[in-house]
Design a protein around this motif. Sequence first.
Motif, PDB file in Angstrom:
ATOM      1  N   GLN A  42       0.867  -0.650   0.261  1.00  0.00           N
ATOM      2  CA  GLN A  42       0.183   0.160  -0.309  1.00  0.00           C
ATOM      3  C   GLN A  42       0.480   1.629   0.328  1.00  0.00           C
ATOM      4  N   ALA A  43       1.829   1.384   0.833  1.00  0.00           N
ATOM      5  CA  ALA A  43       2.898   2.552   0.419  1.00  0.00           C
ATOM      6  C   ALA A  43       3.699   2.841  -0.323  1.00  0.00           C
ATOM      7  N   TYR A  44       3.805   1.198  -0.964  1.00  0.00           N
ATOM      8  CA  TYR A  44       4.377   1.844  -2.685  1.00  0.00           C
ATOM      9  C   TYR A  44       3.196   2.499  -3.772  1.00  0.00           C
ATOM     10  N   LYS A  45       2.366   1.442  -3.982  1.00  0.00           N
ATOM     11  CA  LYS A  45       1.056   1.928  -4.687  1.00  0.00           C
ATOM     12  C   LYS A  45       0.334   3.863  -3.914  1.00  0.00           C
ATOM     13  N   ILE A  46       0.757   4.302  -2.531  1.00  0.00           N
ATOM     14  CA  ILE A  46       0.293   5.797  -2.520  1.00  0.00           C
ATOM     15  C   ILE A  46       2.185   6.513  -3.530  1.00  0.00           C
ATOM     16  N   ILE A  47       3.504   5.708  -3.120  1.00  0.00           N
ATOM     17  CA  ILE A  47       4.723   6.362  -3.876  1.00  0.00           C
ATOM     18  C   ILE A  47       4.191   6.771  -5.845  1.00  0.00           C
ATOM     19  N   ALA A  48       3.632   5.867  -5.895  1.00  0.00           N
ATOM     20  CA  ALA A  48       2.954   5.188  -7.789  1.00  0.00           C
ATOM     21  C   ALA A  48       2.106   6.542  -7.627  1.00  0.00           C
ATOM     22  N   GLU A  49       1.441   7.140  -7.389  1.00  0.00           N
ATOM     23  CA  GLU A  49       0.086   7.578  -7.015  1.00  0.00           C
ATOM     24  C   GLU A  49       0.884   9.127  -7.335  1.00  0.00           C
ATOM     25  N   LEU A  50       1.809   8.940  -6.631  1.00  0.00           N
ATOM     26  CA  LEU A  50       2.182  10.842  -6.001  1.00  0.00           C
ATOM     27  C   LEU A  50       3.467  10.826  -7.715  1.00  0.00           C
ATOM     28  N   ILE A  51       3.924   9.893  -7.798  1.00  0.00           N
ATOM     29  CA  ILE A  51       5.166   9.968  -8.963  1.00  0.00           C
ATOM     30  C   ILE A  51       3.863  10.057  -9.973  1.00  0.00           C
ATOM     31  N   GLY A  52       3.717   9.344 -10.107  1.00  0.00           N
ATOM     32  CA  GLY A  52       2.163   8.859 -11.829  1.00  0.00           C
ATOM     33  C   GLY A  52       1.673  10.920 -11.842  1.00  0.00           C
ATOM     34  N   GLY A  53       0.700  10.929 -10.814  1.00  0.00           N
ATOM     35  CA  GLY A  53       0.323  12.104 -11.468  1.00  0.00           C
ATOM     36  C   GLY A  53       1.530  13.210 -11.930  1.00  0.00           C
ATOM     37  N   VAL A  54       2.673  13.924 -11.351  1.00  0.00           N
ATOM     38  CA  VAL A  54       2.983  14.410 -11.588  1.00  0.00           C
ATOM     39  C   VAL A  54       3.381  14.024 -13.750  1.00  0.00           C
ATOM     40  N   LEU A  55       4.246  13.018 -13.257  1.00  0.00           N
ATOM     41  CA  LEU A  55       4.502  12.577 -14.530  1.00  0.00           C
ATOM     42  C   LEU A  55       3.542  12.810 -15.955  1.00  0.00           C
ATOM     43  N   VAL A  56       2.168  12.570 -15.435  1.00  0.00           N
ATOM     44  CA  VAL A  56       1.524  12.278 -16.599  1.00  0.00           C
ATOM     45  C   VAL A  56       0.966  14.059 -16.355  1.00  0.00           C
ATOM     46  N   GLY A  57       1.093  14.919 -15.585  1.00  0.00           N
ATOM     47  CA  GLY A  57       0.065  16.142 -15.696  1.00  0.00           C
ATOM     48  C   GLY A  57       1.640  16.868 -16.738  1.00  0.00           C
ATOM     49  N   LEU A  58       2.888  16.587 -16.396  1.00  0.00           N
ATOM     50  CA  LEU A  58       3.957  16.870 -17.363  1.00  0.00           C
ATOM     51  C   LEU A  58       3.587  16.511 -18.520  1.00  0.00           C
ATOM     52  N   GLY A  59       3.732  15.121 -19.084  1.00  0.00           N
ATOM     53  CA  GLY A  59       3.426  14.627 -20.560  1.00  0.00           C
ATOM     54  C   GLY A  59       2.749  15.438 -20.888  1.00  0.00           C
ATOM     55  N   LEU A  60       0.810  15.281 -20.442  1.00  0.00           N
ATOM     56  CA  LEU A  60      -0.324  16.264 -20.741  1.00  0.00           C
ATOM     57  C   LEU A  60       0.434  17.770 -21.005  1.00  0.00           C
ATOM     58  N   GLY A  61       1.212  18.653 -20.382  1.00  0.00           N
ATOM     59  CA  GLY A  61       1.953  19.223 -20.327  1.00  0.00           C
ATOM     60  C   GLY A  61       2.635  19.876 -21.909  1.00  0.00           C
ATOM     61  N   PHE A  62       3.772  19.196 -21.534  1.00  0.00           N
ATOM     62  CA  PHE A  62       4.534  18.634 -22.265  1.00  0.00           C
ATOM     63  C   PHE A  62       3.686  19.063 -24.223  1.00  0.00           C
ATOM     64  N   ILE A  63       2.251  17.634 -24.143  1.00  0.00           N
ATOM     65  CA  ILE A  63       1.824  18.137 -25.410  1.00  0.00           C
ATOM     66  C   ILE A  63       0.707  19.161 -25.845  1.00  0.00           C
ATOM     67  N   VAL A  64       0.426  19.938 -25.175  1.00  0.00           N
ATOM     68  CA  VAL A  64      -0.472  20.524 -25.049  1.00  0.00           C
ATOM     69  C   VAL A  64       0.771  21.791 -25.785  1.00  0.00           C
ATOM     70  N   ASP A  65       1.641  21.800 -24.783  1.00  0.00           N
ATOM     71  CA  ASP A  65       2.782  23.263 -25.357  1.00  0.00           C
ATOM     72  C   ASP A  65       3.610  23.160 -26.890  1.00  0.00           C
ATOM     73  N   ARG A  66       3.089  21.500 -27.612  1.00  0.00           N
ATOM     74  CA  ARG A  66       3.490  21.511 -28.602  1.00  0.00           C
ATOM     75  C   ARG A  66       2.593  21.414 -29.539  1.00  0.00           C
TER      76      ARG A  66
END
Length: 121
Positions: A42-66
Motif C-alpha cells: 500500500q505504501a508503494y501504491k501511494i508513492i506510485a500515485e504521487l510520482i505518476g500524477g506528476v509525470l502524467v501532468g508533465l506529459g499532458l503539459g508537454f503535449i499542450v505546449d507542442r
Amino acid sequence: MSTPTESREEAIKRLNERASDLEAATAPKTSEHLAAQAVTSQAYKIIAELIGGVLVGLGLGFIVDRFAGTTPWGIIGGTLLGFALSIYMARRTANRLMAQAKASGVEPKSIPFDDEEDEER
C-alpha cells in the motif's frame, strides 16, 4: 580419501533432519509477515500515485505546449495540476486504508516525542 560408511538408520535420520529443515524454510509465512507485506504494498501504491500524477501532468503539459505553442506554460500548468491530482489520490487512498484499519479494530500506535536526543547535541 574414502568416505566413512554409515548405517542405514543414520542415513535415514540425517535425511529426515534435512527434510524437516527444508519444510521449516518453506513453511507458509505468518500473518504478521503477510500484514507487513500488505502495508508495504500500500505504501508503494501511494508513492506510485504521487510520482505518476506528476509525470502524467508533465506529459499532458508537454503535449499542450507542442500543439498550442505555449512553450513553458503548458508544462508548468500540467505539472501543477498533476501534483494536485496526485496529492488528492494519495489522500483518498490513505483515508480508505485508515477506514479499513478502524473497521478491523486495529488501533494506531502512538510514538512518544523524545526531547532528550536533541538536548544531547
